[in-house]
Design an enzyme around this catalytic site. Structure first.
Site, short mmCIF file in Angstrom:
data_model
loop_
_atom_site.label_atom_id
_atom_site.label_comp_id
_atom_site.label_asym_id
_atom_site.label_seq_id
_atom_site.Cartn_x
_atom_site.Cartn_y
_atom_site.Cartn_z
N SER A 248 0.84 -1.19 0.00
CA SER A 248 0.00 0.00 0.00
C SER A 248 0.89 1.25 0.00
CB SER A 248 -0.96 -0.06 1.19
OG SER A 248 -1.99 0.88 1.06
N ASP A 465 -8.57 -4.72 -6.23
CA ASP A 465 -8.12 -3.94 -5.07
C ASP A 465 -8.91 -2.63 -4.99
OD1 ASP A 465 -6.67 -2.28 -3.27
OD2 ASP A 465 -4.82 -3.37 -3.71
N HIS A 495 -7.06 -6.05 -0.93
CA HIS A 495 -5.97 -5.08 -0.89
C HIS A 495 -4.68 -5.82 -0.57
CE1 HIS A 495 -4.07 -1.24 -0.51
NE2 HIS A 495 -3.93 -1.28 0.80
#
Length: 533
Positions: A248, A465, A495
């Site tokens: 991320s 995602d 994710h």
């Protein structure tokens, strides 16, 4: 309801563009006050813009590069829970507060390490960043020890708290009471002049609180500064190259490191990739599309028509906007419900939680969605909040010079509502004011990731995602440059790919453990890999 959220191999971080901090993202504000910082003793001092990512910095003194960490037993996590096992050891490394002044004041960067199982086959250290920005690697990595057991055979697993996070001079902006009051009273999608004024006032108060409590640190919480810290940590750990696993926001940090130190890149993985070409509005647009895409996939998986199911949820949110549900002495607002919905979309295994929570809310019971929102917002049963959201805003605003106004956000509303009747209005408003009254100028509109001369970097994107949509991985691979960015596509939901896709996991393991670089465009589908064109 007992919540067990699975978000790939990381804690729940990075919800939407900026997270749900305090009362939510503010809209545009009055004229920004003079940028100031506050020294530890309380006295304010002026501050200007942070240095450019490409600005040259002086070399570090031997007093910093020659540090030898004192590894000792670790305390319990700052967010609660048990102490890490005996194999985990903790230390701190001093880094310059301002890398442009390496002989000046220093701040600590907290580290945690588990040494490799096989010293005879040890590759080196593998550093992790779990996103946010603002996630504590010191707290998170030991909890995920089993997820990385294969990598631990040949790597020292190393987590760290980036500057401004947790034990690394963590930013603090407001009290638990202030946080709770904002969540209960501030509308994230203001519909009237009064709601907009409250929105603006809350944001101004948040920024002022950060300057008052953490003013010395917040001018120096850029991703660029943290990337420079990473290179110092690499040297202190005795590694010739940086081996790194970023998830991320950790992909933005990894891309920035590769840009600054391409010759120092070892084996570097970016999973759930932030688009380096997107500014504030671009990220909001991508996430509006990404969360709506994930919501549609969820609805289809339960046999519902995606359009009808979306409108049903949007109606629920409109009802909560008008009349929040009472939950004990608290209430489920539209903003908290939206947070509870979004957090379940981070992993497909969480979807049953969403089904039951929505059913409860439609029957007037808001406890399940509120508990989901509390999970994301790091609020415990006693009403105490962790400070990840404080660090998240400090890092985001130090990074970004893209600061839209309320008028510009309002102009986005029709487009964003078309893209997502559920998430669109929130994300349009989210563009305005998140950093507009921040007491420190931002570094750049978009990060730099070009890394000519770097070793190959693995860039892994998941097609479903919601928070970092797949297209960001395509753009990151391109920005890194030919022969550097190696795109791997994971066809799936959630994710992050590592730990949820056996194919993606094995592809990453082969790269990190054996140095096997997959073909550009390799696709993981149904547990098997197809080579790229």
């Amino acid at each position: 309801m007992s919540i067990r959220i699975r978000v790939a191999a990381l804690a729940v971080t990075g919800l939407l563009v900026t997270g749900c901090t305090g009362g939510g993202p503010p809209a545009a504000r009055p004229a920004a006050p003079e940028a100031r910082t506050t020294a530890p003793g309380g006295g304010p001092s002026a501050t200007g813009p942070t240095p450019s990512a490409t600005a040259a910095v002086p070399p570090l003194p031997a007093s910093l590069t020659g540090q030898r960490p004192d590894w000792t037993s670790c305390p319990a996590p700052g967010t609660g829970g048990e102490k890490p096992g005996a194999r985990w050891r903790c230390a701190t490394v001093k880094v310059p507060l301002d890398h442009a002044k390496p002989e000046g004041p220093t701040i600590p960067v907290a580290l945690i390490r588990r040494k490799a199982d096989r010293e005879d086959a040890r590759i080196g250290s593998l550093l992790f960043n779990f996103g946010g920005p603002g996630a504590s690697g010191v707290d998170i990595l030991p909890r995920l020890e089993e997820d990385y057991a294969k990598l631990a055979e040949r790597y020292d697993l190393v987590g760290f708290d980036p500057r401004g996070v947790g034990r690394s001079s963590g930013v603090v902006c407001r009290t638990d009471a202030e946080q709770a009051a904002a969540e209960a009273s501030v509308d994230l999608t203001p519909d009237s002049a009064a709601e907009e004024a409250a929105f603006l006032a809350d944001n101004a108060a948040f920024g002022a609180g950060c300057a008052r409590r953490s003013g010395t640190v917040i001018p120096h919480t850029t991703t660029t500064a943290t990337a420079r810290d990473l290179d110092l940590v690499r040297q202190v750990l005795g590694d010739e190259k940086l081996h790194y696993f970023g998830i991320s926001y950790g992909t933005q940090l990894g891309g920035t490191y590769a840009h600054l130190y391409p010759r120092n890149v070892g084996r570097l993985v970016l999973d759930a990739v932030v688009d380096p070409t997107a500014d504030t509005v671009g990220h909001a647009r991508h996430q509006t599309i990404g969360f709506q895409r994930a919501l549609g996939n969820y609805l289809k998986s339960t046999g519902q028509d995606a359009e009808e199911g979306t409108e049903r949820i949007a109606r629920l949110l409109r009802r909560l906007d008008r009349a929040p549900l009472k939950v004990g002495d608290r209430k489920l607002t539209e903003g908290l419900a939206l947070t509870g919905i979004a957090v379940t979309l981070y992993g497909q295994s969480n979807w049953p939680l969403l089904t039951s929570a929505l059913a409860d809310a439609e029957q007037g019971r808001g406890g399940a969605l509120l508990e989901l929102a509390d999970y994301y917002n790091d609020r415990d049963a006693d009403g105490h909040y962790a400070t990840q959201s404080h660090a998240q805003r400090a890092i985001s605003c130090a990074d970004s010079s893209s600061r839209p106004t309320a008028a510009e956000a309002k102009a986005l509303l029709p487009e964003f509502r078309r893209l997502s009747p559920v998430f669109g209005a929130f994300l349009a408003w989210d563009t305005a004011g998140w950093c507009a009254e921040w007491p420190v100028e931002g570094e750049r509109a978009t990060p730099e990731a070009g890394a000519p001369g770097s070793a190959p970097v693995l860039v892994v994107g998941t097609t479903g995602d919601p928070a970092t949509p797949y297209e960001g991985a395509e753009r990151m691979a391109k920005e890194l440059g030919d022969g550097v960015g190696v795109l791997v596509t994971n066809e799936g939901e959630g994710h992050g790919a590592y730990g949820t896709s056996s194919c993606a996991t094995s592809t990453i393991d082969r790269y990190l453990l054996d140095g096997k670089v997959p073909a550009y465009g390799t696709t993981c589908s149904g547990g098997t890999a197809r080579s790229g064109a």
